[in-house]
Design a protein around this motif. Structure first.
Motif, PDB file in Angstrom:
ATOM      1  N   GLY A   9      32.261  32.461  41.440  1.00  0.00           N
ATOM      2  CA  GLY A   9      31.797  31.177  41.939  1.00  0.00           C
ATOM      3  C   GLY A   9      31.594  31.134  43.436  1.00  0.00           C
ATOM      4  N   SER A  10      32.144  32.109  44.161  1.00  0.00           N
ATOM      5  CA  SER A  10      32.004  32.130  45.614  1.00  0.00           C
ATOM      6  C   SER A  10      31.030  33.183  46.107  1.00  0.00           C
ATOM      7  CB  SER A  10      33.376  32.379  46.265  1.00  0.00           C
ATOM      8  OG  SER A  10      34.272  31.344  45.948  1.00  0.00           O
ATOM      9  N   VAL A  27      40.858  40.284  45.896  1.00  0.00           N
ATOM     10  CA  VAL A  27      39.887  39.217  45.630  1.00  0.00           C
ATOM     11  C   VAL A  27      40.482  37.864  46.043  1.00  0.00           C
ATOM     12  CG1 VAL A  27      38.544  38.049  43.850  1.00  0.00           C
ATOM     13  CG2 VAL A  27      38.973  40.529  43.677  1.00  0.00           C
ATOM     14  N   PRO A  28      39.847  37.113  46.938  1.00  0.00           N
ATOM     15  CA  PRO A  28      40.431  35.826  47.347  1.00  0.00           C
ATOM     16  C   PRO A  28      40.315  34.782  46.239  1.00  0.00           C
ATOM     17  CG  PRO A  28      38.276  36.115  48.353  1.00  0.00           C
ATOM     18  CD  PRO A  28      38.592  37.408  47.658  1.00  0.00           C
ATOM     19  N   TYR A  29      41.429  34.088  45.970  1.00  0.00           N
ATOM     20  CA  TYR A  29      41.392  32.975  45.021  1.00  0.00           C
ATOM     21  C   TYR A  29      41.522  31.631  45.734  1.00  0.00           C
ATOM     22  CZ  TYR A  29      46.545  32.750  45.310  1.00  0.00           C
ATOM     23  OH  TYR A  29      47.839  32.633  45.747  1.00  0.00           O
ATOM     24  N   PRO A  42      46.916  25.112  49.083  1.00  0.00           N
ATOM     25  CA  PRO A  42      45.749  25.989  49.117  1.00  0.00           C
ATOM     26  C   PRO A  42      44.441  25.211  49.023  1.00  0.00           C
ATOM     27  CG  PRO A  42      46.792  26.062  46.965  1.00  0.00           C
ATOM     28  CD  PRO A  42      47.716  25.287  47.856  1.00  0.00           C
ATOM     29  N   ALA A  43      43.416  25.759  49.646  1.00  0.00           N
ATOM     30  CA  ALA A  43      42.068  25.176  49.603  1.00  0.00           C
ATOM     31  C   ALA A  43      41.132  26.148  48.892  1.00  0.00           C
ATOM     32  CB  ALA A  43      41.575  24.908  51.023  1.00  0.00           C
ATOM     33  N   PRO A  44      40.000  25.662  48.369  1.00  0.00           N
ATOM     34  CA  PRO A  44      39.070  26.548  47.656  1.00  0.00           C
ATOM     35  C   PRO A  44      38.526  27.665  48.541  1.00  0.00           C
ATOM     36  CG  PRO A  44      38.577  24.240  47.220  1.00  0.00           C
ATOM     37  CD  PRO A  44      39.580  24.258  48.331  1.00  0.00           C
TER      38      PRO A  44
END
Length: 505
Positions: A9-10, A27-29, A42-44
């Motif tokens: 999605g990113s 992988v950043p979540y 946490p933020a998107p």
């Protein structure tokens, strides 16, 4: 080694594929805490342009080193950088629809990461499971409570990772409808916390809690006592903005100090519930993540639709008490000293408890004390999770999902054989990573691969089908699978010791 690209999605990610296993690392979540706030939820993940490499492990969260002698037995990788809210994925192929296993590491909510060598997910992917390991904020970064409403940041990180999995794991060959979460020690405590949380409904269908269950959390008063101590140590006001202005090295130094003080001066009047388990950083009861103690939430029916596998190791506390010389010291002091030590758990007749724990592998005063402490910290919480869920299932006419119980019984040969079947020993068997770097520090040389084959296969079955290969635990049939050189399934393996704890927390 081949390159493989997927779209999230990113943005697009480039991983590698070798031997039928695809790997996507770092992988950043969630957004970097340097951008969203180190002490804030946490933020998107912000989108990126082009193809982002995912071929190396990402940064680990800020933390202190393990204390000695744990540092000699556990591997603690450190990767510097701010973008530490990341995860790692091992997949049997990006074009499938495989069950998913999300692993939450242990470390007393102060240590650990998703890149410990024993957590390598290759064997799970080899056997048809998408394996995900995550980082989440630890210590004061994950548990600071200043009364401003920002609580349980570490658990919120875990929930953010699970939501990322729901939204993105299909691109990696995983089925978002077949997610199982698992964890050990603080990770197991996190699993039962998430299982009982109102915020996780629909995020997973299975849960595995290894050596950590639903009793260990603190009240806001206990958490704020820790915050006040940290603020006093740092010479600041006990508010989040003041903490955020303190350099990281100073925060970590204060964090290490409070850990030492709680261990050496576990005064209930000062620390509340934290004095009992001496973990200054742990989940906090009373917010939207954890309205009540996880055990209470499970008794109330939370997580009833989720299948659960829960268990412990036979000699959990020898990890903490044997290398430090405490077991040897208690052996010299005798059984009278043990009775004095176990009285703090609230037993009316501590001497009778000592007698009930004698025999078998608990043949010395030090081992008796370790066995009682292990049941308080690990064994009885696991049993109570199983019984709360079994009672609920019976009350619901069998409609609730089943609960399975295990015990790991193989004894380590490391450190002169003093560790027994200690805390964290089972992890390499579950992941089939006995050959991982530094593994022999805990297992000793040549641990039994056949046992790893057996235990790993049981976990794969549970993750895949919701049943590990033995009967569920019920109030009338307390079935427990004992994993050892010669494994067996027994009913109610230690009834005399189990009933001693009835009515005690």
């Amino acid at each position: 080694m081949d390159s493989v690209v997927v779209r999230t999605g990113s943005g697009e990610l480039q991983g590698t594929s070798e031997g039928g296993v695809s790997r996507f690392l770092g992988v950043p979540y969630a957004a970097s805490p340097a951008d969203s706030g180190w002490l804030l939820p946490p933020a998107p993940v912000p989108p990126w342009e082009g193809v982002r490499p995912a071929t190396e492990y990402g940064p680990t969260v800020p933390k202190n080193a393990y204390p000695m002698p744990s540092r000699e037995m556990l591997t603690e990788p450190v990767v510097d950088g701010d973008e530490c809210l990341n995860l790692n994925i091992w997949s049997p192929g990006t074009d499938g629809f495989a069950p998913v296993f999300v692993w939450i590491h242990g470390g007393a909510f102060r240590n650990g990461s998703g890149i410990v060598p024993q957590y390598d997910g290759t064997a799970f992917a080899r056997d048809g499971v998408v394996c995900v390991t995550i980082n989440y904020r630890l210590g004061l970064y994950g548990s600071l409570d200043t009364g401003d409403g920002h609580t349980n940041i570490g658990l919120r990180d875990q929930i953010a990772a699970l939501r990322w999995v729901q939204d993105n794991i299909a691109a990696f060959g995983g089925d978002p409808a077949r997610v199982t979460i698992g964890g050990e020690s603080a990770g197991g405590m996190s699993v039962t916390s998430l299982l009982a949380s109102p915020l996780t409904e629909g995020l997973f269908r299975g849960a595995i809690a290894q050596s950590g269950a639903g009793h260990h959390a603190t009240s806001p008063a206990g958490a704020r006592a820790v915050s006040a101590f940290l603020a006093d140590t740092l010479g600041i006001e006990a508010d989040r903005e003041a903490f955020a202005r303190v350099p990281r090295a100073d925060l970590l130094a204060a964090q290490e100090k409070v850990g030492i003080v709680v261990q050496t001066d576990p005064d209930p009047a000062k620390w509340g519930e934290i004095a009992a388990n001496t973990m200054p950083f742990e989940p906090v009861v009373g917010d939207d993540v954890m309205p009540v103690l996880p055990y209470g939430g499970l008794r109330g029916g939370r997580g009833a639709a989720v299948s659960v596998l829960v268990g412990t190791n036979a000699d959990e506390m020898l990890f903490f008490l044997a290398p430090t010389g405490i077991v040897a010291g208690v052996d010299q002091a005798g059984y009278g000293a043990v009775a004095g030590a176990v009285a703090r758990y609230g037993f009316a007749d501590p001497a009778a408890v000592v007698e009930a724990y004698k025999g078998g592998r608990n043949d010395s005063p030090g081992k008796v004390m370790a066995a009682v402490a292990a049941d308080w910290f690990f064994g009885i919480p696991a049993v109570r999770v199983a019984e709360a869920r079994a009672d609920r299932a019976q009350a619901d006419g069998g409609a609730a999902a089943p609960t399975y119980v295990y015990q790991f019984g193989w004894s380590s040969t490391a450190r002169g054989g003093t560790l027994g079947s200690c805390h964290a020993l089972e992890i390499g068997f579950v992941f089939d990573t006995l050959a991982a770097r530094d593994g022999e520090n805990l297992t000793g040389p040549n641990p039994p691969q056949a046992l790893a084959d057996e235990m790993h296969a049981a976990w794969v079955r549970f993750i895949t089908d919701g049943a590990p290969g033995w009967e569920p635990y019920t109030p009338d049939h307390r079935e427990v699978r004992i994993f050892d050189i010669e494994s067996e399934t027994v009913v109610d393996p230690r009834p005399e010791q189990r009933v001693l704890w009835e009515g005690l927390r």
